[in-house]
Write a protein that holds these residues in place. Structure first.
Motif, PDB file in Angstrom:
ATOM      1  N   ILE A  49      28.881 -29.315 -30.724  1.00 34.85           N
ATOM      2  CA  ILE A  49      28.585 -30.385 -29.770  1.00 34.85           C
ATOM      3  C   ILE A  49      27.141 -30.207 -29.296  1.00 34.85           C
ATOM      4  O   ILE A  49      26.771 -29.131 -28.815  1.00 34.85           O
ATOM      5  CB  ILE A  49      29.565 -30.333 -28.569  1.00 34.85           C
ATOM      6  N   ILE A  50      26.331 -31.238 -29.467  1.00 36.15           N
ATOM      7  CA  ILE A  50      24.938 -31.180 -29.015  1.00 36.15           C
ATOM      8  C   ILE A  50      24.814 -32.115 -27.822  1.00 36.15           C
ATOM      9  O   ILE A  50      25.153 -33.295 -27.909  1.00 36.15           O
ATOM     10  CB  ILE A  50      23.981 -31.599 -30.161  1.00 36.15           C
ATOM     11  N   ASP A  51      24.367 -31.558 -26.705  1.00 36.10           N
ATOM     12  CA  ASP A  51      24.295 -32.359 -25.479  1.00 36.10           C
ATOM     13  C   ASP A  51      23.280 -31.699 -24.538  1.00 36.10           C
ATOM     14  O   ASP A  51      22.776 -30.604 -24.819  1.00 36.10           O
ATOM     15  CB  ASP A  51      25.694 -32.417 -24.833  1.00 36.10           C
ATOM     16  N   SER A  52      23.020 -32.343 -23.408  1.00 28.96           N
ATOM     17  CA  SER A  52      22.077 -31.755 -22.444  1.00 28.96           C
ATOM     18  C   SER A  52      22.727 -30.530 -21.796  1.00 28.96           C
ATOM     19  O   SER A  52      23.964 -30.408 -21.760  1.00 28.96           O
ATOM     20  CB  SER A  52      21.730 -32.774 -21.354  1.00 28.96           C
ATOM     21  N   LYS A  53      21.861 -29.661 -21.271  1.00 27.58           N
ATOM     22  CA  LYS A  53      22.329 -28.462 -20.562  1.00 27.58           C
ATOM     23  C   LYS A  53      23.345 -28.816 -19.463  1.00 27.58           C
ATOM     24  O   LYS A  53      24.373 -28.170 -19.313  1.00 27.58           O
ATOM     25  CB  LYS A  53      21.066 -27.837 -19.966  1.00 27.58           C
ATOM     26  N   GLU A  54      23.045 -29.872 -18.702  1.00 29.24           N
ATOM     27  CA  GLU A  54      23.915 -30.269 -17.589  1.00 29.24           C
ATOM     28  C   GLU A  54      25.273 -30.752 -18.114  1.00 29.24           C
ATOM     29  O   GLU A  54      26.319 -30.393 -17.571  1.00 29.24           O
ATOM     30  CB  GLU A  54      23.270 -31.394 -16.762  1.00 29.24           C
ATOM     31  N   ASN A  55      25.227 -31.581 -19.163  1.00 27.52           N
ATOM     32  CA  ASN A  55      26.498 -32.082 -19.713  1.00 27.52           C
ATOM     33  C   ASN A  55      27.315 -30.964 -20.350  1.00 27.52           C
ATOM     34  O   ASN A  55      28.546 -30.978 -20.294  1.00 27.52           O
ATOM     35  CB  ASN A  55      26.238 -33.189 -20.740  1.00 27.52           C
ATOM     36  N   ILE A  56      26.618 -29.991 -20.943  1.00 34.54           N
ATOM     37  CA  ILE A  56      27.342 -28.862 -21.539  1.00 34.54           C
ATOM     38  C   ILE A  56      28.114 -28.114 -20.460  1.00 34.54           C
ATOM     39  O   ILE A  56      29.297 -27.785 -20.627  1.00 34.54           O
ATOM     40  CB  ILE A  56      26.379 -27.913 -22.285  1.00 34.54           C
ATOM     41  N   ALA A  57      27.464 -27.872 -19.318  1.00 33.73           N
ATOM     42  CA  ALA A  57      28.149 -27.160 -18.217  1.00 33.73           C
ATOM     43  C   ALA A  57      29.385 -27.944 -17.781  1.00 33.73           C
ATOM     44  O   ALA A  57      30.464 -27.370 -17.583  1.00 33.73           O
ATOM     45  CB  ALA A  57      27.195 -26.952 -17.045  1.00 33.73           C
ATOM     46  N   ALA A  58      29.250 -29.257 -17.674  1.00 34.70           N
ATOM     47  CA  ALA A  58      30.374 -30.087 -17.216  1.00 34.70           C
ATOM     48  C   ALA A  58      31.486 -30.132 -18.273  1.00 34.70           C
ATOM     49  O   ALA A  58      32.674 -30.043 -17.942  1.00 34.70           O
ATOM     50  CB  ALA A  58      29.884 -31.497 -16.894  1.00 34.70           C
ATOM     51  N   ARG A  59      31.087 -30.250 -19.552  1.00 38.47           N
ATOM     52  CA  ARG A  59      32.105 -30.353 -20.613  1.00 38.47           C
ATOM     53  C   ARG A  59      32.837 -29.027 -20.807  1.00 38.47           C
ATOM     54  O   ARG A  59      34.058 -28.999 -21.030  1.00 38.47           O
ATOM     55  CB  ARG A  59      31.458 -30.796 -21.923  1.00 38.47           C
ATOM     56  N   ALA A  60      32.103 -27.919 -20.723  1.00 42.35           N
ATOM     57  CA  ALA A  60      32.758 -26.615 -20.853  1.00 42.35           C
ATOM     58  C   ALA A  60      33.677 -26.389 -19.645  1.00 42.35           C
ATOM     59  O   ALA A  60      34.805 -25.901 -19.797  1.00 42.35           O
ATOM     60  CB  ALA A  60      31.721 -25.507 -20.970  1.00 42.35           C
ATOM     61  N   ALA A  61      33.217 -26.770 -18.455  1.00 36.19           N
ATOM     62  CA  ALA A  61      34.040 -26.602 -17.247  1.00 36.19           C
ATOM     63  C   ALA A  61      35.348 -27.385 -17.384  1.00 36.19           C
ATOM     64  O   ALA A  61      36.410 -26.926 -16.947  1.00 36.19           O
ATOM     65  CB  ALA A  61      33.275 -27.044 -16.002  1.00 36.19           C
ATOM     66  N   LYS A  62      35.248 -28.557 -18.014  1.00 29.91           N
ATOM     67  CA  LYS A  62      36.460 -29.382 -18.233  1.00 29.91           C
ATOM     68  C   LYS A  62      37.471 -28.617 -19.097  1.00 29.91           C
ATOM     69  O   LYS A  62      38.682 -28.711 -18.872  1.00 29.91           O
ATOM     70  CB  LYS A  62      36.026 -30.695 -18.891  1.00 29.91           C
ATOM     71  N   GLN A  63      36.996 -27.822 -20.053  1.00 27.66           N
ATOM     72  CA  GLN A  63      37.925 -27.026 -20.874  1.00 27.66           C
ATOM     73  C   GLN A  63      38.679 -26.020 -19.994  1.00 27.66           C
ATOM     74  O   GLN A  63      39.850 -25.739 -20.221  1.00 27.66           O
ATOM     75  CB  GLN A  63      37.172 -26.290 -21.987  1.00 27.66           C
ATOM     76  N   TYR A  64      37.969 -25.467 -18.974  1.00 21.78           N
ATOM     77  CA  TYR A  64      38.627 -24.525 -18.056  1.00 21.78           C
ATOM     78  C   TYR A  64      39.648 -25.246 -17.184  1.00 21.78           C
ATOM     79  O   TYR A  64      40.731 -24.723 -16.930  1.00 21.78           O
ATOM     80  CB  TYR A  64      37.585 -23.795 -17.190  1.00 21.78           C
ATOM     81  N   ILE A  65      39.284 -26.437 -16.724  1.00 21.04           N
ATOM     82  CA  ILE A  65      40.230 -27.205 -15.896  1.00 21.04           C
ATOM     83  C   ILE A  65      41.496 -27.483 -16.702  1.00 21.04           C
ATOM     84  O   ILE A  65      42.613 -27.244 -16.236  1.00 21.04           O
ATOM     85  CB  ILE A  65      39.599 -28.547 -15.441  1.00 21.04           C
ATOM     86  N   ASP A  66      41.308 -27.966 -17.929  1.00 24.29           N
ATOM     87  CA  ASP A  66      42.459 -28.310 -18.764  1.00 24.29           C
ATOM     88  C   ASP A  66      43.320 -27.078 -19.050  1.00 24.29           C
ATOM     89  O   ASP A  66      44.546 -27.126 -18.970  1.00 24.29           O
ATOM     90  CB  ASP A  66      41.994 -28.941 -20.083  1.00 24.29           C
ATOM     91  N   LEU A  67      42.644 -25.958 -19.378  1.00 29.13           N
ATOM     92  CA  LEU A  67      43.381 -24.732 -19.680  1.00 29.13           C
ATOM     93  C   LEU A  67      44.194 -24.289 -18.467  1.00 29.13           C
ATOM     94  O   LEU A  67      45.400 -24.018 -18.575  1.00 29.13           O
ATOM     95  CB  LEU A  67      42.402 -23.615 -20.092  1.00 29.13           C
ATOM     96  N   LEU A  68      43.534 -24.210 -17.294  1.00 29.49           N
ATOM     97  CA  LEU A  68      44.202 -23.663 -16.111  1.00 29.49           C
ATOM     98  C   LEU A  68      45.268 -24.612 -15.560  1.00 29.49           C
ATOM     99  O   LEU A  68      46.226 -24.156 -14.928  1.00 29.49           O
ATOM    100  CB  LEU A  68      43.163 -23.291 -15.047  1.00 29.49           C
ATOM    101  N   LYS A  69      45.105 -25.915 -15.794  1.00 32.77           N
ATOM    102  CA  LYS A  69      46.164 -26.866 -15.384  1.00 32.77           C
ATOM    103  C   LYS A  69      47.420 -26.627 -16.215  1.00 32.77           C
ATOM    104  O   LYS A  69      48.531 -26.597 -15.707  1.00 32.77           O
ATOM    105  CB  LYS A  69      45.688 -28.305 -15.587  1.00 32.77           C
ATOM    106  N   GLY A  70      47.216 -26.416 -17.511  1.00 29.75           N
ATOM    107  CA  GLY A  70      48.360 -26.226 -18.408  1.00 29.75           C
ATOM    108  C   GLY A  70      48.919 -24.816 -18.339  1.00 29.75           C
ATOM    109  O   GLY A  70      50.092 -24.580 -18.602  1.00 29.75           O
ATOM    110  N   LYS A  71      48.059 -23.852 -18.002  1.00 28.42           N
ATOM    111  CA  LYS A  71      48.468 -22.445 -17.997  1.00 28.42           C
ATOM    112  C   LYS A  71      47.739 -21.740 -16.852  1.00 28.42           C
ATOM    113  O   LYS A  71      46.701 -21.109 -17.058  1.00 28.42           O
ATOM    114  CB  LYS A  71      48.111 -21.809 -19.352  1.00 28.42           C
ATOM    115  N   PRO A  72      48.275 -21.835 -15.634  1.00 24.90           N
ATOM    116  CA  PRO A  72      47.563 -21.272 -14.459  1.00 24.90           C
ATOM    117  C   PRO A  72      47.292 -19.770 -14.595  1.00 24.90           C
ATOM    118  O   PRO A  72      46.333 -19.263 -14.019  1.00 24.90           O
ATOM    119  CB  PRO A  72      48.521 -21.555 -13.295  1.00 24.90           C
ATOM    120  N   ASN A  73      48.153 -19.069 -15.368  1.00 24.87           N
ATOM    121  CA  ASN A  73      47.945 -17.618 -15.519  1.00 24.87           C
ATOM    122  C   ASN A  73      47.168 -17.283 -16.804  1.00 24.87           C
ATOM    123  O   ASN A  73      47.355 -16.220 -17.386  1.00 24.87           O
ATOM    124  CB  ASN A  73      49.276 -16.876 -15.478  1.00 24.87           C
TER     125      ASN A  73
END
Ligand code: PGA
Length: 239
Positions: free
Chosen positions: A4-28
């Motif tokens: 994925i090629i994107d701006s530094k700011e968008n990368i931070a937001a898109r990677a953070a979204k992966q953490y949100i999705d992971l922790l929503k589905g698997k809090p532990n």
């Protein structure tokens, strides 16, 4: 692997979204975390999301990639200190579930105990990586066996010079580090590698398009079933 090629700011937001999705589905979930300049934007975003009530780490566990040998956790250049300062002090991840390799006890028992603790926690769900200019992941320098587990490495002069920007002089940069091995990293269920800036363009080209070789440790990620590589346009310039 997905690129994925994107701006530094968008990368931070898109990677953070992966953490949100992971922790929503698997809090532990078990998080593999990294230090360096690269994850700073992501960590700032995770702190912001935590403060906004959109993410919680209260049931999660973390394992960091590496630590300088010889630096106590209180040293302001230790990776434990970095993590406390940039993430852990600002979110609800319980201290007893934070793991960073010891820079002081590098006995064989303690090193193999790190892999055993990862296994006992259920294995890493999402491993975050930066990449060194020489293609290292964690502190697995070129030539590190692809089957390595947590071990002590001698840092290359190149790595010490790059990292000397955080120390008063090159002499102060530790010569060795304890790091998860390449096998430890590859055992994660999913991986995010972030590369920012033109200094990473050459190693990203080798990682993505070159042969899989221990001379470019990150190239092994081509063999991982679930790896996302985020590059800003400068890091992707040679692709
Ligand atoms: P950096 O380090 O994020 O400071 O560029 C990355 C690494 O050496 O793995």
């Amino acid at each position: 692997m997905e690129l994925i090629i994107d701006s530094k700011e968008n990368i931070a937001a898109r990677a953070a979204k992966q953490y949100i999705d992971l922790l929503k589905g698997k809090p532990n979930a078990v998080l593999g975390l990294a230090t360096g300049s690269t994850p700073l934007g992501l960590y700032a975003e995770l702190v912001r999301l935590y403060q906004a009530g959109e993410i919680s780490f209260k049931d999660a566990t973390s394992f960091n990639l590496d630590e300088y040998v010889g630096l106590p956790p209180t040293h302001d250049q230790s990776y434990k200190y970095f993590m406390m300062h940039n993430l852990f002090n600002h979110v609800d991840l319980p201290e007893e579930r934070i793991h960073v390799p010891s820079g002081l006890d590098t006995s064989a028992e303690t090193l193999s105990g790190y892999d055993a603790a990862i296994k006992a926690a259920g294995g890493v769900d999402l491993q975050l990586l930066g990449i060194g200019n020489n293609g290292h992941i964690g502190f697995n320098e070129p030539g590190t066996p692809l089957e390595s587990l947590t071990h002590v490495v001698e840092l290359t002069l190149d790595t010490r010079e790059v990292n000397s920007r955080f120390f008063q002089s090159l002499d102060e940069v530790p010569t060795h580090a304890a790091t998860m091995g390449i096998r430890t990293v590859m055992n994660a269920r999913s991986i995010i590698l972030i590369a920012l800036g033109s200094a990473k363009a050459d190693c990203i080209k080798k990682t993505v398009q070159g042969p899989v070789t221990a001379e470019v440790p990150a190239s092994v990620l081509q063999l991982h079933p679930n790896c996302t590589i985020y590059c800003d346009p400068e890091a992707a310039a040679l692709l």
